[in-house]
Write a protein that holds these residues in place. Structure first.
Motif, PDB file in Angstrom:
ATOM      1  N   THR A  99     -45.614 105.251 -18.888  1.00 36.76           N
ATOM      2  CA  THR A  99     -46.092 106.607 -18.651  1.00 36.76           C
ATOM      3  C   THR A  99     -47.147 106.649 -17.547  1.00 36.76           C
ATOM      4  OG1 THR A  99     -47.752 106.357 -20.396  1.00 36.76           O
ATOM      5  CG2 THR A  99     -45.614 107.309 -21.030  1.00 36.76           C
ATOM      6  N   ALA A 100     -47.446 105.507 -16.948  1.00 30.66           N
ATOM      7  CA  ALA A 100     -48.439 105.447 -15.871  1.00 30.66           C
ATOM      8  C   ALA A 100     -47.829 105.930 -14.559  1.00 30.66           C
ATOM      9  CB  ALA A 100     -48.958 104.018 -15.725  1.00 30.66           C
ATOM     10  N   GLY A 101     -48.687 106.158 -13.590  1.00 30.27           N
ATOM     11  CA  GLY A 101     -48.251 106.646 -12.291  1.00 30.27           C
ATOM     12  C   GLY A 101     -47.869 105.552 -11.310  1.00 30.27           C
ATOM     13  N   SER A 102     -47.870 104.300 -11.753  1.00 26.73           N
ATOM     14  CA  SER A 102     -47.477 103.187 -10.888  1.00 26.73           C
ATOM     15  C   SER A 102     -46.747 102.136 -11.719  1.00 26.73           C
ATOM     16  CB  SER A 102     -48.715 102.559 -10.234  1.00 26.73           C
ATOM     17  OG  SER A 102     -49.587 102.043 -11.225  1.00 26.73           O
ATOM     18  N   ALA A 132     -42.924 103.328 -12.465  1.00 23.93           N
ATOM     19  CA  ALA A 132     -43.672 104.500 -12.925  1.00 23.93           C
ATOM     20  C   ALA A 132     -42.698 105.523 -13.495  1.00 23.93           C
ATOM     21  CB  ALA A 132     -44.457 105.109 -11.773  1.00 23.93           C
ATOM     22  N   GLY A 133     -43.007 106.011 -14.700  1.00 27.37           N
ATOM     23  CA  GLY A 133     -42.164 107.015 -15.336  1.00 27.37           C
ATOM     24  C   GLY A 133     -40.840 106.481 -15.860  1.00 27.37           C
TER      25      GLY A 133
END
Length: 160
Positions: A99-102, A132-133
């Protein structure tokens, strides 16, 4: 492999624990009473199992604690249904959701238990380079053959 790793000290702890149970030492003083029979064997096996569990879980926790700046993400990791592989070992698929952006990697401790909740085994698996995602997958494999109905749970999961 870069994708995931299972192994190391849990297997070593098993070898040491079993080896310790198979070897003995004496100080030459045979006058001390020694337990014999089935009760002694059961007590000895229970003691070794308890020691093995403590050793295996301590090593798994130590390995996870090595991950610095990690974020606890136990809720972002799911396990499939455990199956028995051709070699008799229990395997389970792991899915880690990032769920992080990287891009991140995950260290996941999977505990194997019987239906009564008794500890059978534990392994630590790395799920590397999850976008990410996105989600990444790996397989946890028990360090030895497990009998009976085996249940699995995520004991710990860290994203780093």
């Amino acid at each position: 492999m870069a994708r995931y790793r299972t192994r190391w000290a849990v297997a070593a702890a098993l070898v040491v624990a079993v080896g310790a149970g198979l070897t003995g030492c004496t100080d030459g003083n045979d006058s001390e009473p020694r337990p014999t029979g089935a009760a002694s064997a059961v007590e000895s096996a229970a003691s070794r199992a308890s020691d093995l569990w403590a050793s295996a879980t301590a090593e798994a926790e130590r390995r996870i604690d090595e991950v610095t700046k990690g974020i606890d993400v136990k809720d972002d990791v799911t396990l499939g249904r455990p199956t028995t592989a051709g070699d008799g070992r229990t395997t389970v698929e792991i899915t880690a959701r990032n769920t992080a952006g990287s891009q991140k990697s995950f260290v996941v401790q999977v505990d194997f238990k019987n239906r009564q909740g008794d500890f059978l085994d534990t392994v630590v698996v790395t799920v590397s380079d999850v976008p990410a995602g996105g989600s990444g997958e790996a397989t946890a494999r028990s360090t030895h053959r497990l009998s009976g109905d085996v249940e699995v749970e995520v004991a710990r999961a860290v994203r780093y």
